[in-house]
Design an enzyme around this catalytic site. Structure first.
Site, PDB file in Angstrom:
ATOM      1  N   TYR A 164       0.817  -1.208   0.000  1.00 35.54           N
ATOM      2  CA  TYR A 164       0.000   0.000   0.000  1.00 35.54           C
ATOM      3  C   TYR A 164       0.859   1.271   0.000  1.00 35.54           C
ATOM      4  CZ  TYR A 164      -4.859   1.506   0.502  1.00 35.54           C
ATOM      5  OH  TYR A 164      -6.110   1.992   0.300  1.00 35.54           O
ATOM      6  N   GLU A 171       2.342   6.403  -7.077  1.00 33.73           N
ATOM      7  CA  GLU A 171       1.331   7.290  -7.654  1.00 33.73           C
ATOM      8  C   GLU A 171       1.676   8.746  -7.421  1.00 33.73           C
ATOM      9  OE1 GLU A 171      -2.583   6.129  -6.251  1.00 33.73           O
ATOM     10  OE2 GLU A 171      -2.083   4.018  -6.527  1.00 33.73           O
TER      11      GLU A 171
END
Lengths: 242, 340
Positions: A164, A171
């Site tokens: 995660y 990103e």
């Protein structure tokens, strides 16, 4: 049981506690869907590996898998419908936010801003997404077939702990790298004066998106951690009253 | 002996035999009033929080909440929710102990509703904000637009008109909150003030920024468009006001009896024949008028979001009306006649 505005949380918990006997069609469809998605992401993973092994570089990798990626990530919108019609017991909003953030990355960042397609950060989040999705969809598939191997359950509820944050890093770095190109081309932006009396600056919008990761990411992360404690460690967690 | 017989008798009897009027106790004789025992249990942990004995049967839930507050000062009455069943609905403050389906030992499940704030405070803050914020943009205070426009005035008269309409709307809302509205719940959760104020204040700033912008483009169809929109806006403002007056006249001060609203002599209230919550209908109309008047997309977005929210509330109210009144008129829709 009628819920007033203040008892909304009570009604929600009732729905979660009610035993849902899914119809056979729903189970069949979900099984098919999850198998298809597992296969799709496996194909993506293999295509990525093959490209890297053959070419020895990551440049051009995104372009080679772009179509497959766009297809399988966009199809994930169906999952929001699953939650909405109730055949999957997850909040529509949580699923919606997760799918939308993925679609946003794929269509509005990597697809639209060609100059950043060869960045390492793109490879980073692609790797994370591929790994996570294969684990997640195979988990759902085996769950539906009632034959869940422990290692998949273990992977789903443990790998996210590193995956995660890695994915978020990939990103964010990608968006950050894209900013100068957005500013230069003024893409997706609208200036005054115009007859709708509105303006939109994609550059500032992306900045706000990046900042919004700060409150949102911990919430999703801790949600997954709570799920992990419940599922793997069998803890009974008394939910805080809203 | 006498007290035991009395207890046995009252347990089997209907509650209506013991009238709520407290009888004067005859001195030096057996008690005639049967006291209740009240136990308050935490709804989630099932831990016993308080045991009260010698509770008057005529006490209301509010009295019990006050007693609970004395021993647990951090939970003031507005913050307490007492229920007969842990997953049930909260009991109303006016419910009287002996009318409840409990024996002489009543168990109430308690949950903490969280910090509360008066609804009036919330309504006023969510209205004063947009009023002041819009004016800040209208007068073009520094740091909003380019410095050369500071304190300048727009050359379009529709911008001035829009400011008047927007301000009028919120002043009217503030006055209604102070003098007209009667709300059944005294308080709401504290977090609501942050949610509501962000919503109203952010949207007001967003709209005001574009309407008062030096590069604002006036409506495409000019005077005609503005005049028509203004008429719609004013019509709906008067309509909304009429409905609020009509709703106020329904509730006699202090009484919590619910009544069905009906059309009155005021033509603006005739819409009650077709709609359950015409105050929302008129509100939607006002904002649609304002959107057309300013031809500003942020205003359109605000109208749409407001419409969605009001529809949700209207449907909830409509459902409550239908449940509460058997003879509720079937022709009525929640917010839009025949449609929604």
């Amino acid at each position: 049981m009628v819920s007033t505005e203040e008892d909304g949380s009570v009604e929600e918990k009732e729905n979660n506690n009610k035993k849902r006997t899914k119809s056979a069609i729903a189970v069949a469809w979900l099984t098919f869907y999850n198998i298809a998605m597992t296969a799709g992401w496996l194909v993506l993973a293999m295509a990525m590996m093959r490209f890297y092994l053959q070419k020895g570089t990551h440049k051009g990798l995104y372009k080679s898998i772009a179509r497959t990626l766009k297809f399988f990530q966009t199809i994930a919108l169906i999952e929001v419908v699953h939650c909405a019609i109730g055949i999957v017991r997850t909040s529509v909003i949580v699923t919606g936010v997760q799918v939308c953030s993925r679609i946003f990355m794929v269509w509005f960042i990597t697809n639209s801003i060609k100059q950043i397609q060869n960045e390492e950060s793109v490879i980073l989040f692609l790797f994370v997404w591929t790994f996570t999705e294969i684990t997640r969809y195979s988990f759902y598939t085996f769950n539906l077939l009632n034959h869940l191997p422990y290692f998949i359950k273990w992977a789903r509820y443990n790998m996210f702990i590193i995956m995660y944050p890695l994915g978020v890093a990939g990103e964010l770095l990608t968006i950050y790298t894209a900013l100068p190109y957005v500013r230069k081309t003024g893409m997706f932006s609208m200036r005054l004066p115009n007859k709708y009396n509105i303006s939109f600056d994609y550059y500032y919008f992306l900045t706000i998106v990046m900042l919004s990761y700060i409150p949102l990411f911990p919430q999703l992360y801790f949600h997954m951690l709570r799920q992990r404690r419940k599922v793997l460690l069998g803890e009974i967690i008394v939910e805080k009253d809203e | 002996m006498d007290t035991l017989a009395l207890e046995a008798k009252s347990n089997g009897q209907e509650k209506k035999s013991s009238a709520p009027r407290p009888r004067p106790k005859p001195p030096k004789k057996a008690k005639r009033i049967v006291y209740f025992e009240v136990e308050i249990v935490d709804a989630k942990t099932k831990e016993k929080l308080l045991l009260l004995d010698k509770v008057e049967p005529t006490s209301t839930i509010l009295d019990i909440k006050a007693l609970f507050h004395k021993s647990n000062p951090q939970w003031y009455p507005a913050r307490q929710s007492l229920r007969l069943d842990p997953k049930g609905k909260g009991l109303k403050d006016e419910d009287i102990l002996q009318t409840l389906p409990v024996g002489t030992t009543a168990s109430f499940y308690f949950s903490d509703l969280g910090a509360q704030i008066a609804w009036g405070t919330v309504f006023l803050s969510e209205c004063y904000g947009p009023l002041l914020i819009y004016l800040m943009f209208y007068f073009r205070l520094p740091f909003i637009y380019a410095p050369k426009y500071d304190f300048s005035s727009s050359k379009h008269w529709v911008v001035h008109l829009a400011c008047m309409c927007h301000s009028f709307h919120y002043v009217k809302r503030i006055l209604e909150t102070l003098f007209i509205h009667r709300i059944s719940h005294g308080t709401m959760p504290l977090r609501n003030i942050f949610k509501n104020c962000s919503y109203y204040w952010c949207f007001a700033a967003w709209m005001a920024y574009y309407i008062n912008h030096p590069l604002y483009t006036p409506p495409y169809y000019g005077q005609q468009q503005v005049k028509t929109a203004l008429i719609i806006f004013l019509f709906c403002q008067v309509g909304n006001f009429s409905i609020n007056i009509a709703l106020r006249n329904l509730k006699c001060s202090g009484s919590k009896v619910k009544k069905i609203p009906h059309p009155t002599k005021n033509p603006f209230t005739w819409i009650f024949a077709l709609v359950s919550c015409p105050n929302y209908t008129y509100e939607l109309g006002s904002w649609m008028g304002f959107t057309v008047m300013t031809q500003c997309l942020p205003v359109a977005f605000f109208t749409i979001v407001g419409f969605v929210l009001m529809t949700v509330w209207a449907r909830g109210k409509h459902r409550n009306y239908r449940k509460e009144f058997r003879d509720y008129p079937t022709l009525r829709s929640p917010i839009l006649p025949f449609i929604l």
